[in-house]
Design a protein around this motif. Sequence first.
Motif, PDB file in Angstrom:
ATOM      1  N   GLN A   1       0.854  17.523   7.250  1.00  0.00           N
ATOM      2  CA  GLN A   1       0.220  17.926   8.191  1.00  0.00           C
ATOM      3  C   GLN A   1      -0.912  16.841   8.564  1.00  0.00           C
ATOM      4  OE1 GLN A   1       0.719  19.207  11.246  1.00  0.00           O
ATOM      5  NE2 GLN A   1      -0.805  18.341  11.928  1.00  0.00           N
ATOM      6  N   ASP A   2      -1.014  17.457   6.773  1.00  0.00           N
ATOM      7  CA  ASP A   2      -2.632  16.540   6.660  1.00  0.00           C
ATOM      8  C   ASP A   2      -2.015  14.879   6.287  1.00  0.00           C
ATOM      9  OD1 ASP A   2      -5.318  15.863   5.733  1.00  0.00           O
ATOM     10  OD2 ASP A   2      -4.095  15.596   3.174  1.00  0.00           O
ATOM     11  N   LEU A   3      -1.514  14.065   5.612  1.00  0.00           N
ATOM     12  CA  LEU A   3      -0.584  13.188   6.520  1.00  0.00           C
ATOM     13  C   LEU A   3      -1.026  12.171   7.768  1.00  0.00           C
ATOM     14  CD1 LEU A   3       0.352  10.331   5.332  1.00  0.00           C
ATOM     15  CD2 LEU A   3       2.891  11.083   5.744  1.00  0.00           C
TER      16      LEU A   3
ATOM     17  N   TYR B   1      -4.946   5.912  -0.101  1.00  0.00           N
ATOM     18  CA  TYR B   1      -5.277   7.692  -0.380  1.00  0.00           C
ATOM     19  C   TYR B   1      -4.146   8.580  -1.041  1.00  0.00           C
ATOM     20  CZ  TYR B   1      -3.956   7.376   4.881  1.00  0.00           C
ATOM     21  OH  TYR B   1      -2.865   6.994   5.800  1.00  0.00           O
ATOM     22  N   VAL B   2      -4.567   9.790  -0.785  1.00  0.00           N
ATOM     23  CA  VAL B   2      -3.597  10.707  -1.155  1.00  0.00           C
ATOM     24  C   VAL B   2      -3.538  12.174  -0.099  1.00  0.00           C
ATOM     25  CG1 VAL B   2      -3.731  12.720  -2.909  1.00  0.00           C
ATOM     26  CG2 VAL B   2      -4.135  10.257  -3.787  1.00  0.00           C
ATOM     27  N   CYS B   3      -2.691  12.836   0.224  1.00  0.00           N
ATOM     28  CA  CYS B   3      -2.845  13.611   0.739  1.00  0.00           C
ATOM     29  C   CYS B   3      -1.769  15.061   0.066  1.00  0.00           C
ATOM     30  CB  CYS B   3      -1.564  13.293   2.087  1.00  0.00           C
ATOM     31  SG  CYS B   3      -2.851  12.327   3.287  1.00  0.00           S
ATOM     32  N   GLU B   4      -2.457  16.528   1.516  1.00  0.00           N
ATOM     33  CA  GLU B   4      -2.175  17.638   0.018  1.00  0.00           C
ATOM     34  C   GLU B   4      -0.927  18.152   1.206  1.00  0.00           C
ATOM     35  OE1 GLU B   4      -4.591  20.267   0.470  1.00  0.00           O
ATOM     36  OE2 GLU B   4      -6.670  18.707  -0.521  1.00  0.00           O
TER      37      GLU B   4
ATOM     38  N   SER C   1       8.740  19.990  -1.610  1.00  0.00           N
ATOM     39  CA  SER C   1       8.259  21.369  -1.575  1.00  0.00           C
ATOM     40  C   SER C   1       6.866  21.480  -1.247  1.00  0.00           C
ATOM     41  CB  SER C   1       8.178  22.889  -2.694  1.00  0.00           C
ATOM     42  OG  SER C   1       9.735  22.342  -2.887  1.00  0.00           O
ATOM     43  N   MET C   2       6.012  22.034  -0.429  1.00  0.00           N
ATOM     44  CA  MET C   2       4.693  21.185   0.314  1.00  0.00           C
ATOM     45  C   MET C   2       3.824  22.622   1.363  1.00  0.00           C
ATOM     46  SD  MET C   2       3.741  17.562   0.696  1.00  0.00           S
ATOM     47  CE  MET C   2       4.968  17.619   1.486  1.00  0.00           C
ATOM     48  N   PRO C   3       2.947  23.645   1.384  1.00  0.00           N
ATOM     49  CA  PRO C   3       3.318  24.386   2.342  1.00  0.00           C
ATOM     50  C   PRO C   3       2.268  23.397   3.713  1.00  0.00           C
ATOM     51  CG  PRO C   3       0.756  23.947   0.538  1.00  0.00           C
ATOM     52  CD  PRO C   3       2.158  23.038   0.143  1.00  0.00           C
ATOM     53  N   ILE C   4       2.895  24.175   4.872  1.00  0.00           N
ATOM     54  CA  ILE C   4       2.113  23.934   6.281  1.00  0.00           C
ATOM     55  C   ILE C   4       3.214  23.214   6.808  1.00  0.00           C
ATOM     56  CG2 ILE C   4       0.635  23.174   7.566  1.00  0.00           C
ATOM     57  CD1 ILE C   4      -1.470  23.808   5.316  1.00  0.00           C
ATOM     58  N   MET C   5       3.975  22.242   6.348  1.00  0.00           N
ATOM     59  CA  MET C   5       4.832  20.901   6.278  1.00  0.00           C
ATOM     60  C   MET C   5       5.268  20.337   5.303  1.00  0.00           C
ATOM     61  SD  MET C   5       3.624  18.183   9.187  1.00  0.00           S
ATOM     62  CE  MET C   5       5.648  17.236  10.038  1.00  0.00           C
TER      63      MET C   5
ATOM     64  N   THR D   1       1.042  -0.880  -0.191  1.00  0.00           N
ATOM     65  CA  THR D   1      -0.193  -0.367   0.253  1.00  0.00           C
ATOM     66  C   THR D   1       0.777   1.072   0.219  1.00  0.00           C
ATOM     67  OG1 THR D   1      -0.660   0.040   2.726  1.00  0.00           O
ATOM     68  CG2 THR D   1      -1.559  -1.165   1.177  1.00  0.00           C
ATOM     69  N   ILE D   2       0.358   2.763  -0.379  1.00  0.00           N
ATOM     70  CA  ILE D   2       0.940   4.077  -0.956  1.00  0.00           C
ATOM     71  C   ILE D   2      -0.016   4.572  -0.292  1.00  0.00           C
ATOM     72  CG2 ILE D   2       1.993   5.124  -2.634  1.00  0.00           C
ATOM     73  CD1 ILE D   2       3.225   2.472  -4.435  1.00  0.00           C
ATOM     74  N   VAL D   3       0.612   5.640   0.021  1.00  0.00           N
ATOM     75  CA  VAL D   3      -0.326   6.983   0.165  1.00  0.00           C
ATOM     76  C   VAL D   3       1.188   8.050  -0.189  1.00  0.00           C
ATOM     77  CG1 VAL D   3      -0.493   8.833   1.731  1.00  0.00           C
ATOM     78  CG2 VAL D   3      -1.312   6.342   2.318  1.00  0.00           C
ATOM     79  N   ILE D   4       0.103   8.451  -0.974  1.00  0.00           N
ATOM     80  CA  ILE D   4       0.832   9.618  -1.778  1.00  0.00           C
ATOM     81  C   ILE D   4       1.191  11.371  -1.106  1.00  0.00           C
ATOM     82  CG2 ILE D   4       0.981  11.101  -4.353  1.00  0.00           C
ATOM     83  CD1 ILE D   4      -0.301   8.584  -5.566  1.00  0.00           C
ATOM     84  N   VAL D   5       2.215  11.940  -0.593  1.00  0.00           N
ATOM     85  CA  VAL D   5       1.726  12.967  -0.312  1.00  0.00           C
ATOM     86  C   VAL D   5       2.392  14.421  -1.012  1.00  0.00           C
ATOM     87  CG1 VAL D   5       2.692  14.575   1.679  1.00  0.00           C
ATOM     88  CG2 VAL D   5       2.015  12.136   2.245  1.00  0.00           C
ATOM     89  N   ASP D   6       1.385  15.591  -1.782  1.00  0.00           N
ATOM     90  CA  ASP D   6       2.044  16.206  -3.311  1.00  0.00           C
ATOM     91  C   ASP D   6       0.583  17.137  -2.369  1.00  0.00           C
ATOM     92  OD1 ASP D   6       2.529  17.348  -5.354  1.00  0.00           O
ATOM     93  OD2 ASP D   6       3.975  16.224  -5.637  1.00  0.00           O
ATOM     94  N   ASP D   7       1.444  18.363  -3.046  1.00  0.00           N
ATOM     95  CA  ASP D   7      -0.354  19.061  -2.890  1.00  0.00           C
ATOM     96  C   ASP D   7      -0.623  19.430  -4.229  1.00  0.00           C
ATOM     97  OD1 ASP D   7       2.580  20.856  -3.405  1.00  0.00           O
ATOM     98  OD2 ASP D   7       2.315  22.729  -3.872  1.00  0.00           O
ATOM     99  N   HIS D   8      -0.053  19.142  -4.893  1.00  0.00           N
ATOM    100  CA  HIS D   8      -0.266  19.440  -6.582  1.00  0.00           C
ATOM    101  C   HIS D   8      -1.503  18.498  -7.185  1.00  0.00           C
ATOM    102  CE1 HIS D   8       3.460  21.798  -6.720  1.00  0.00           C
ATOM    103  NE2 HIS D   8       2.507  23.188  -7.463  1.00  0.00           N
TER     104      HIS D   8
END
Length: 212
Positions: A38-40, A32-35, A59-63, A4-11
């Motif tokens: 912090q979302d993760l 699932y996907v996180c922006e 490069s992502m906002p917030i965290m 299983t994979i989670v993608i963390v990317d604001d785009h």
Amino acid sequence: MKKTIVIVDDHILIAKALEGIIGNFNDFEVIYVCENGQDLIDKLENNSQIPDFILLDISMPIMNGFETAAWLTKNHPGIKIMALSMQGDDNSVIKMIKNGAKGYLLKNTHPKDLETALTKLNTDGFFYPEWATRIILSSLNNEKGAENTVKISDREKEFLTYTVTELSYKEIADRMCCSPRTVESYRDQLCEKLELKTRVGLAVFAMKNGFA
């Protein structure tokens, strides 16, 4: 069973495109996907499914990815982190690895190469393409002889030989005929002496300095 994979990317468009690409892989699936980081964290702390792998942008906002990798290494060390970024500069690569990333890819990677990288990460525990390996080795070469200035005991040297394997710390303890707590103390002492944070960093040091 698929890993299983989670993608963390604001785009979001990129994240969804990645999700579609991975959906065609035989051995992996996106859950699932996180922006951002912090979302993760919010999802993980609210009992969302714990993934085997995380594809992590930098490069992502917030965290950002650096902060997220460090948090994951501390709180979920069993999750394998693959950095997936447009940033291929030396500082980004080294910082992500020191913060716990076990792989690094650029976003212009071909889908087949992504599948190969995930497979290697699954079987070997790490994956760095040739260009990233050159950066790692160059960084180590620029260090001023840490192996000559830092006193490493024989038992710590023995522990270093095991850091490049897939053995768990408990299994290493069995091989070294000591307790897991003792092995953890070797790890912590070496990380402090060598100014490293993760097992990956110790493994790279071990390979570079002939301990493995």
